[in-house]
Design a protein around this motif. Sequence first.
Motif, short mmCIF file in Angstrom:
data_model
loop_
_atom_site.label_atom_id
_atom_site.label_comp_id
_atom_site.label_asym_id
_atom_site.label_seq_id
_atom_site.Cartn_x
_atom_site.Cartn_y
_atom_site.Cartn_z
N ASN A 83 -2.92 52.99 -1.53
CA ASN A 83 -2.32 53.14 -2.85
C ASN A 83 -1.09 52.26 -3.04
O ASN A 83 -0.33 52.45 -3.99
CB ASN A 83 -1.93 54.61 -3.08
CG ASN A 83 -3.14 55.52 -3.09
OD1 ASN A 83 -4.15 55.22 -3.73
ND2 ASN A 83 -3.05 56.63 -2.37
N SER A 84 -0.87 51.31 -2.15
CA SER A 84 0.29 50.44 -2.24
C SER A 84 0.27 49.64 -3.54
O SER A 84 -0.79 49.13 -3.94
CB SER A 84 0.32 49.47 -1.05
OG SER A 84 1.27 48.45 -1.26
N PRO A 85 1.41 49.50 -4.21
CA PRO A 85 1.46 48.68 -5.42
C PRO A 85 1.20 47.20 -5.13
O PRO A 85 0.95 46.43 -6.06
CB PRO A 85 2.88 48.90 -5.95
CG PRO A 85 3.68 49.34 -4.76
CD PRO A 85 2.72 50.12 -3.90
N LEU A 86 1.25 46.81 -3.86
CA LEU A 86 1.01 45.42 -3.47
C LEU A 86 -0.42 45.19 -2.99
O LEU A 86 -0.73 44.11 -2.50
CB LEU A 86 1.99 45.02 -2.36
CG LEU A 86 3.46 44.94 -2.76
CD1 LEU A 86 4.34 44.77 -1.53
CD2 LEU A 86 3.69 43.79 -3.74
N ARG A 87 -1.28 46.17 -3.15
CA ARG A 87 -2.64 46.04 -2.62
C ARG A 87 -3.37 44.83 -3.22
O ARG A 87 -3.98 44.05 -2.52
CB ARG A 87 -3.44 47.33 -2.88
CG ARG A 87 -4.86 47.32 -2.27
CD ARG A 87 -5.47 48.71 -2.37
NE ARG A 87 -6.85 48.76 -1.91
CZ ARG A 87 -7.23 48.84 -0.64
NH1 ARG A 87 -6.31 48.86 0.31
NH2 ARG A 87 -8.50 48.90 -0.32
N ARG A 88 -3.28 44.68 -4.54
CA ARG A 88 -3.95 43.55 -5.18
C ARG A 88 -3.39 42.23 -4.68
O ARG A 88 -4.13 41.29 -4.37
CB ARG A 88 -3.81 43.63 -6.70
CG ARG A 88 -4.43 42.44 -7.42
CD ARG A 88 -4.00 42.38 -8.88
NE ARG A 88 -4.49 41.16 -9.50
CZ ARG A 88 -3.90 39.97 -9.40
NH1 ARG A 88 -2.80 39.84 -8.66
NH2 ARG A 88 -4.41 38.92 -10.00
N ASP A 89 -2.07 42.13 -4.58
CA ASP A 89 -1.43 40.88 -4.13
C ASP A 89 -1.82 40.56 -2.69
O ASP A 89 -2.10 39.40 -2.36
CB ASP A 89 0.08 40.98 -4.26
CG ASP A 89 0.51 41.23 -5.69
OD1 ASP A 89 0.38 40.32 -6.52
OD2 ASP A 89 0.96 42.35 -5.98
N ALA A 90 -1.84 41.58 -1.83
CA ALA A 90 -2.21 41.35 -0.44
C ALA A 90 -3.67 40.91 -0.33
O ALA A 90 -4.00 40.03 0.48
CB ALA A 90 -1.97 42.62 0.38
N LEU A 91 -4.55 41.49 -1.12
CA LEU A 91 -5.96 41.08 -1.11
C LEU A 91 -6.11 39.65 -1.60
O LEU A 91 -6.92 38.88 -1.07
CB LEU A 91 -6.79 42.03 -1.98
CG LEU A 91 -7.13 43.38 -1.36
CD1 LEU A 91 -7.64 44.34 -2.42
CD2 LEU A 91 -8.17 43.21 -0.25
#
Length: 310
Positions: A83-91
Motif C-alpha cells: 500500500n506504499s504511496p511510492l508503489r507505482r513509482d517503484a514499479l
Amino acid sequence: MFREKGPAPTIQEDVAALAGGGARQAGPRLIDRGPAVLPAVHAALLAPDVEPRHALALLQVIGALSEKSSVPVLLELLRRDVNSPLRRDALLILAFLPATDDAAVFVSGVASKRDEAWRTRRMAFTWFGLHRDPRGRPFAEALRADPDPEQRAAALFVLARLGDKTALEPIGQMLAGGVPANARDALLMALAELATPGEFERRAPSALNQSSGYRDALRYARYRSAPVSERPAICLEMLPSQLPGHRELAVRCLLNAGQAHALRPYAAVALEAPGRAALVRNEIRRAGWRIIDTDTEFRIEPGRSTSSRP
C-alpha cells in the motif's frame, strides 16, 4: 567551463541532500559518480524512516544508473508494503532496470491481480513492453479488446513491442477515436514500433503533432526506417527525448558511428539543466566509453571495453 569550487560533497552528503533543496545539484553529482553510489542510495531507500520525497529522488537516481544490482532492492521495497504511496513509482523504475527472472515473476504477479489498482498494475505492462518480454503476451492478449481504453492501450503497447503486426489497426483506431491523455504516449510509441514514418503521420491525429510524445515517437519511426548511414543525424534529434530507452539508443548509435564528438555539447556541464547533461554522460559511461573533462579539454573516448550494442 563552470566548475564548483571547494571540496566535493561525499556520497553520503549528496544522498542526504536529495531530501531537501539541494536535490537539483546532488542528483546529477550522484549520477556522474556512477554505480559506486548505489550502496548508499539503496540503504537510504530501504531505511524505515525515509520520507516519500526523499525516496522518490533516490528512485530517480537508481533509474538513471540502471544497474542490475538495484533490482533486488526494488523488489524488497515493493514486497515490504503493497500500500506504499511510492508503489507505482517503484514499479516504473523497476521497468527501467535490466530484466531479471525474479523481476519477471514479480511483475507477472502484479499483472495478474485484478484487484491491484490499475495505476500500479499498468506498470507491469510497461515492464513487459520496455523489455520486449514475451512472458507479457498472455496478459496483453487478455486485455487487447478490453472495454477500458487505458487497459486496452497498455495491452497494445506490449504487443507492438513484441512485433505483433495485428496490433497496428486497433492502435490506429484508438488514436483516431481519442484516448485518455495518460495512455496517449504509450499508443504513439506502439505505433512507432510498427509503422513507417509516413504511415505514422497518417494514423496519428494531426492535432497531436505539437506534443513532445508525438515528435519523439515519430523520430523513432524515422530511426527504424532509415538506412544505417542516415541514423546518426536522427539520433542527434533523439537525444532530448523523454521516452524510455531513446537517450540510450541515440548515444550508442552516435558512439558506434564514430561520432562521439557530436555528443560534446550535450554531455558538457549545463547550468540551466544539470540533470540532462548528467543523463547523457551516464549513457556514455554505460556504453563503455569515458569522458576526459579538465579545465583545458573535454573529449569522449573509448574505455577499456566498449559495447557494440546498437
